[in-house]
Design an enzyme around this catalytic site. Structure first.
Site, PDB file in Angstrom:
ATOM      1  N   LEU A  21     -12.880   4.091 -18.649  1.00 36.10           N
ATOM      2  CA  LEU A  21     -12.640   3.687 -20.032  1.00 36.10           C
ATOM      3  C   LEU A  21     -13.462   2.453 -20.405  1.00 36.10           C
ATOM      4  O   LEU A  21     -13.446   2.009 -21.543  1.00 36.10           O
ATOM      5  CB  LEU A  21     -11.146   3.383 -20.226  1.00 36.10           C
ATOM      6  CG  LEU A  21     -10.218   4.576 -19.984  1.00 36.10           C
ATOM      7  CD1 LEU A  21      -8.766   4.123 -19.946  1.00 36.10           C
ATOM      8  CD2 LEU A  21     -10.401   5.632 -21.076  1.00 36.10           C
ATOM      9  N   LYS A  71     -16.427  -2.521  -4.665  1.00 30.08           N
ATOM     10  CA  LYS A  71     -15.967  -3.886  -4.997  1.00 30.08           C
ATOM     11  C   LYS A  71     -16.175  -4.898  -3.872  1.00 30.08           C
ATOM     12  O   LYS A  71     -16.333  -6.077  -4.126  1.00 30.08           O
ATOM     13  CB  LYS A  71     -14.490  -3.873  -5.400  1.00 30.08           C
ATOM     14  CG  LYS A  71     -14.262  -3.351  -6.801  1.00 30.08           C
ATOM     15  CD  LYS A  71     -12.812  -3.556  -7.221  1.00 30.08           C
ATOM     16  CE  LYS A  71     -12.608  -3.126  -8.655  1.00 30.08           C
ATOM     17  NZ  LYS A  71     -11.321  -3.527  -9.194  1.00 30.08           N
ATOM     18  N   ASN A  92     -15.483  -7.602  -9.364  1.00 32.67           N
ATOM     19  CA  ASN A  92     -15.511  -6.474 -10.307  1.00 32.67           C
ATOM     20  C   ASN A  92     -16.491  -6.736 -11.452  1.00 32.67           C
ATOM     21  O   ASN A  92     -16.645  -5.903 -12.327  1.00 32.67           O
ATOM     22  CB  ASN A  92     -14.111  -6.193 -10.861  1.00 32.67           C
ATOM     23  CG  ASN A  92     -13.723  -7.159 -11.949  1.00 32.67           C
ATOM     24  OD1 ASN A  92     -14.072  -8.335 -11.895  1.00 32.67           O
ATOM     25  ND2 ASN A  92     -13.030  -6.667 -12.957  1.00 32.67           N
ATOM     26  N   ASP A 107     -10.284  -9.107 -12.707  1.00 32.48           N
ATOM     27  CA  ASP A 107      -8.975  -8.428 -12.611  1.00 32.48           C
ATOM     28  C   ASP A 107      -7.871  -9.478 -12.540  1.00 32.48           C
ATOM     29  O   ASP A 107      -6.829  -9.354 -13.195  1.00 32.48           O
ATOM     30  CB  ASP A 107      -8.911  -7.562 -11.344  1.00 32.48           C
ATOM     31  CG  ASP A 107      -9.792  -6.326 -11.434  1.00 32.48           C
ATOM     32  OD1 ASP A 107      -9.983  -5.816 -12.548  1.00 32.48           O
ATOM     33  OD2 ASP A 107     -10.296  -5.877 -10.389  1.00 32.48           O
ATOM     34  N   GLY A 134      -6.213  -1.666  -3.228  1.00 33.48           N
ATOM     35  CA  GLY A 134      -7.301  -2.435  -3.829  1.00 33.48           C
ATOM     36  C   GLY A 134      -6.851  -3.387  -4.922  1.00 33.48           C
ATOM     37  O   GLY A 134      -7.319  -4.521  -5.011  1.00 33.48           O
ATOM     38  N   LYS A 160      -0.441  -1.995   7.232  1.00 33.55           N
ATOM     39  CA  LYS A 160      -1.592  -2.284   6.356  1.00 33.55           C
ATOM     40  C   LYS A 160      -1.347  -3.573   5.552  1.00 33.55           C
ATOM     41  O   LYS A 160      -2.227  -4.435   5.444  1.00 33.55           O
ATOM     42  CB  LYS A 160      -1.818  -1.099   5.406  1.00 33.55           C
ATOM     43  CG  LYS A 160      -2.987  -1.251   4.478  1.00 33.55           C
ATOM     44  CD  LYS A 160      -3.245   0.050   3.733  1.00 33.55           C
ATOM     45  CE  LYS A 160      -3.872  -0.194   2.387  1.00 33.55           C
ATOM     46  NZ  LYS A 160      -3.851   1.020   1.545  1.00 33.55           N
ATOM     47  N   TYR A 223      -1.518   2.954 -16.615  1.00 34.29           N
ATOM     48  CA  TYR A 223      -1.363   3.124 -18.072  1.00 34.29           C
ATOM     49  C   TYR A 223      -1.426   4.596 -18.477  1.00 34.29           C
ATOM     50  O   TYR A 223      -1.394   4.918 -19.655  1.00 34.29           O
ATOM     51  CB  TYR A 223      -2.413   2.304 -18.842  1.00 34.29           C
ATOM     52  CG  TYR A 223      -3.810   2.472 -18.299  1.00 34.29           C
ATOM     53  CD1 TYR A 223      -4.597   3.548 -18.668  1.00 34.29           C
ATOM     54  CD2 TYR A 223      -4.322   1.550 -17.396  1.00 34.29           C
ATOM     55  CE1 TYR A 223      -5.863   3.703 -18.143  1.00 34.29           C
ATOM     56  CE2 TYR A 223      -5.582   1.697 -16.864  1.00 34.29           C
ATOM     57  CZ  TYR A 223      -6.352   2.777 -17.239  1.00 34.29           C
ATOM     58  OH  TYR A 223      -7.593   2.935 -16.710  1.00 34.29           O
ATOM     59  N   GLY A 244      -0.230  -1.032 -17.796  1.00 37.58           N
ATOM     60  CA  GLY A 244      -1.428  -1.756 -17.385  1.00 37.58           C
ATOM     61  C   GLY A 244      -2.539  -1.854 -18.429  1.00 37.58           C
ATOM     62  O   GLY A 244      -3.632  -2.338 -18.128  1.00 37.58           O
TER      63      GLY A 244
HETATM   64  P1  ATR Z   1      -6.802   1.553  -3.957  1.00 35.75           P
HETATM   65  O1  ATR Z   1      -7.484   0.725  -2.919  1.00 35.75           O
HETATM   66  O2  ATR Z   1      -7.729   2.354  -4.794  1.00 35.75           O
HETATM   67  O3  ATR Z   1      -5.804   0.765  -4.743  1.00 35.75           O
HETATM   68  P2  ATR Z   1      -5.169   2.568  -1.928  1.00 35.75           P
HETATM   69  O4  ATR Z   1      -5.767   1.624  -0.953  1.00 35.75           O
HETATM   70  O5  ATR Z   1      -4.950   3.964  -1.487  1.00 35.75           O
HETATM   71  O6  ATR Z   1      -5.990   2.666  -3.218  1.00 35.75           O
HETATM   72  O7  ATR Z   1      -3.788   1.890  -2.417  1.00 35.75           O
HETATM   73  C1  ATR Z   1      -2.874   2.522  -3.177  1.00 35.75           C
HETATM   74  C2  ATR Z   1      -1.490   1.889  -2.983  1.00 35.75           C
HETATM   75  O8  ATR Z   1      -0.527   2.883  -3.330  1.00 35.75           O
HETATM   76  C3  ATR Z   1      -1.163   1.503  -1.546  1.00 35.75           C
HETATM   77  O9  ATR Z   1      -0.257   0.422  -1.557  1.00 35.75           O
HETATM   78  C4  ATR Z   1      -0.508   2.759  -1.019  1.00 35.75           C
HETATM   79  O10 ATR Z   1       0.345   2.576   0.072  1.00 35.75           O
HETATM   80  P3  ATR Z   1      -0.247   2.574   1.600  1.00 35.75           P
HETATM   81  O11 ATR Z   1      -0.916   1.242   1.759  1.00 35.75           O
HETATM   82  O12 ATR Z   1       0.938   2.735   2.450  1.00 35.75           O
HETATM   83  O13 ATR Z   1      -1.211   3.710   1.672  1.00 35.75           O
HETATM   84  C5  ATR Z   1       0.302   3.165  -2.217  1.00 35.75           C
HETATM   85  N1  ATR Z   1       0.642   4.579  -2.211  1.00 35.75           N
HETATM   86  C6  ATR Z   1      -0.177   5.624  -2.467  1.00 35.75           C
HETATM   87  N2  ATR Z   1       0.505   6.795  -2.403  1.00 35.75           N
HETATM   88  C7  ATR Z   1       1.799   6.479  -2.090  1.00 35.75           C
HETATM   89  C8  ATR Z   1       2.994   7.226  -1.890  1.00 35.75           C
HETATM   90  N3  ATR Z   1       3.016   8.560  -2.012  1.00 35.75           N
HETATM   91  N4  ATR Z   1       4.123   6.553  -1.609  1.00 35.75           N
HETATM   92  C9  ATR Z   1       4.139   5.210  -1.502  1.00 35.75           C
HETATM   93  N5  ATR Z   1       3.032   4.427  -1.674  1.00 35.75           N
HETATM   94  C10 ATR Z   1       1.881   5.048  -1.958  1.00 35.75           C
END
Ligand code: ATR
Length: 283
Positions: A21, A71, A92, A107, A134, A160, A223, A244
């Site tokens: 967007l 990033k 970013n 951000d 992220g 993590k 959002y 958001g």
């Molecule tokens: P990005 O870096 O693009 O933000 P990401 O690293 O996959 O993407 O992070 C997404 C967030 O959503 C993480 O906190 C992830 O939890 P994990 O660190 O345990 O992977 C969380 N997330 C994604 N799918 C989820 C689910 N089905 N249930 C709970 N948390 C989820």
């Protein structure tokens, strides 16, 4: 639209970029403010960031926004990095300088502005963050910059979250199922996971009503949909919740200021928000 030899070019780099967007927002800003600039998006594959930046610099491109997966990867190829972006560990926004691009993280500035505007005061208080992906780095940095004294970070993968945020003893890291361990109430909470994002609209990372009774105000970084399940649960339990969109517009506004040295008027921000909302509704 008037484009000529003086028009400045800015762009997003990422992969994928098809659904971004950012062009809609930045081109709306330029139009409203009468800034002679265009904004587009370039798909840059993993491992090709350096070549992309060298070419862009030679072409005179003014600035970039950077999204997944670049990033962090872009950082070694910058001529300078703003200290806040360095602390966050991700940039970013890139702004052309004499010898290359300087990296920033807007951000964090976007969420700080939104929190201030909502009248939320987290100075001297603890807050809750859901997620450790992220988006979480910038959000956590913003909250500490606003004077938060500690954070409860709830994530599906505790390991993590520990790895990323465990060194800072102000952070308490818990699995999503352990939200009951958070003492007291009246917390501000930022939802930073991808749970609840379209088409997964009936999910929230936590559904337990007793958790939502502890939340007085919250921002979901999602959002799409406009009101997430998480936001509904906050509201049903008496809290205020925002999506958001403002954060997205404010981070863009901070980038725009860095690209062009222009502080956007309230009218320009409102115009972009309306365009964004009608675009999102129309899909
Ligand atoms: P990005 O870096 O693009 O933000 P990401 O690293 O996959 O993407 O992070 C997404 C967030 O959503 C993480 O906190 C992830 O939890 P994990 O660190 O345990 O992977 C969380 N997330 C994604 N799918 C989820 C689910 N089905 N249930 C709970 N948390 C989820």
């Amino acid at each position: 639209m008037k484009i000529d030899g003086r028009t400045k070019v800015c762009a997003l780099i990422g992969d994928p970029v098809e659904h971004t967007l950012s062009p809609l927002i930045h081109n709306s800003f330029s139009e409203s403010e009468g800034v002679d600039a265009v904004y587009t998006a370039f798909r840059v594959k993993k491992g090709e960031v350096r070549e992309a930046l060298e070419g862009a610099f030679a072409l005179g491109i003014q600035g970039f926004n950077v999204t997944v997966p670049h990033k962090e990867a872009v950082m070694p190829y910058l001529s300078d990095i703003d200290p806040a972006a360095y602390e966050i560990g991700a940039v970013n926004t890139l702004v052309r300088g004499e010898n290359g691009y300087k990296g920033y993280n807007t951000d964090a500035l976007g969420i700080m502005r939104e929190i201030k505007e909502l009248g939320i005061d987290i100075k001297g208080k603890r807050a809750i963050m859901l997620g450790a992906g992220g988006a979480a780095n910038a959000v956590l940095h913003a909250l500490y910059s606003l004077g938060m004294t500690g954070a409860f970070i709830l994530n599906r993968s505790v390991e993590k979250a520990e790895k990323k945020f465990g060194d800072d003893k102000r952070n308490v890291i818990l699995p999503l199922e352990k939200s009951g361990d958070i003492p007291g109430k009246n917390y501000f909470c930022v939802q930073c996971t991808s749970v609840g994002l379209e088409p997964d609209v009936d999910s929230s990372p936590i559904e337990d009503p007793s958790f939502f009774k502890k939340i007085s105000s919250a921002v979901d970084i999602i959002y799409k949909p406009y009101e997430t399940k998480f936001m509904k649960l906050v509201r049903e339990n008496g809290g205020q919740a925002e999506n958001g969109l403002k954060m997205l517009i404010y981070q863009a506004a901070e980038s725009f200021k860095l690209f062009h040295g222009v502080d956007l008027s309230e009218e320009s921000l409102e115009e972009a928000r309306e365009r964004l909302e009608s675009f999102l509704e129309g899909r």
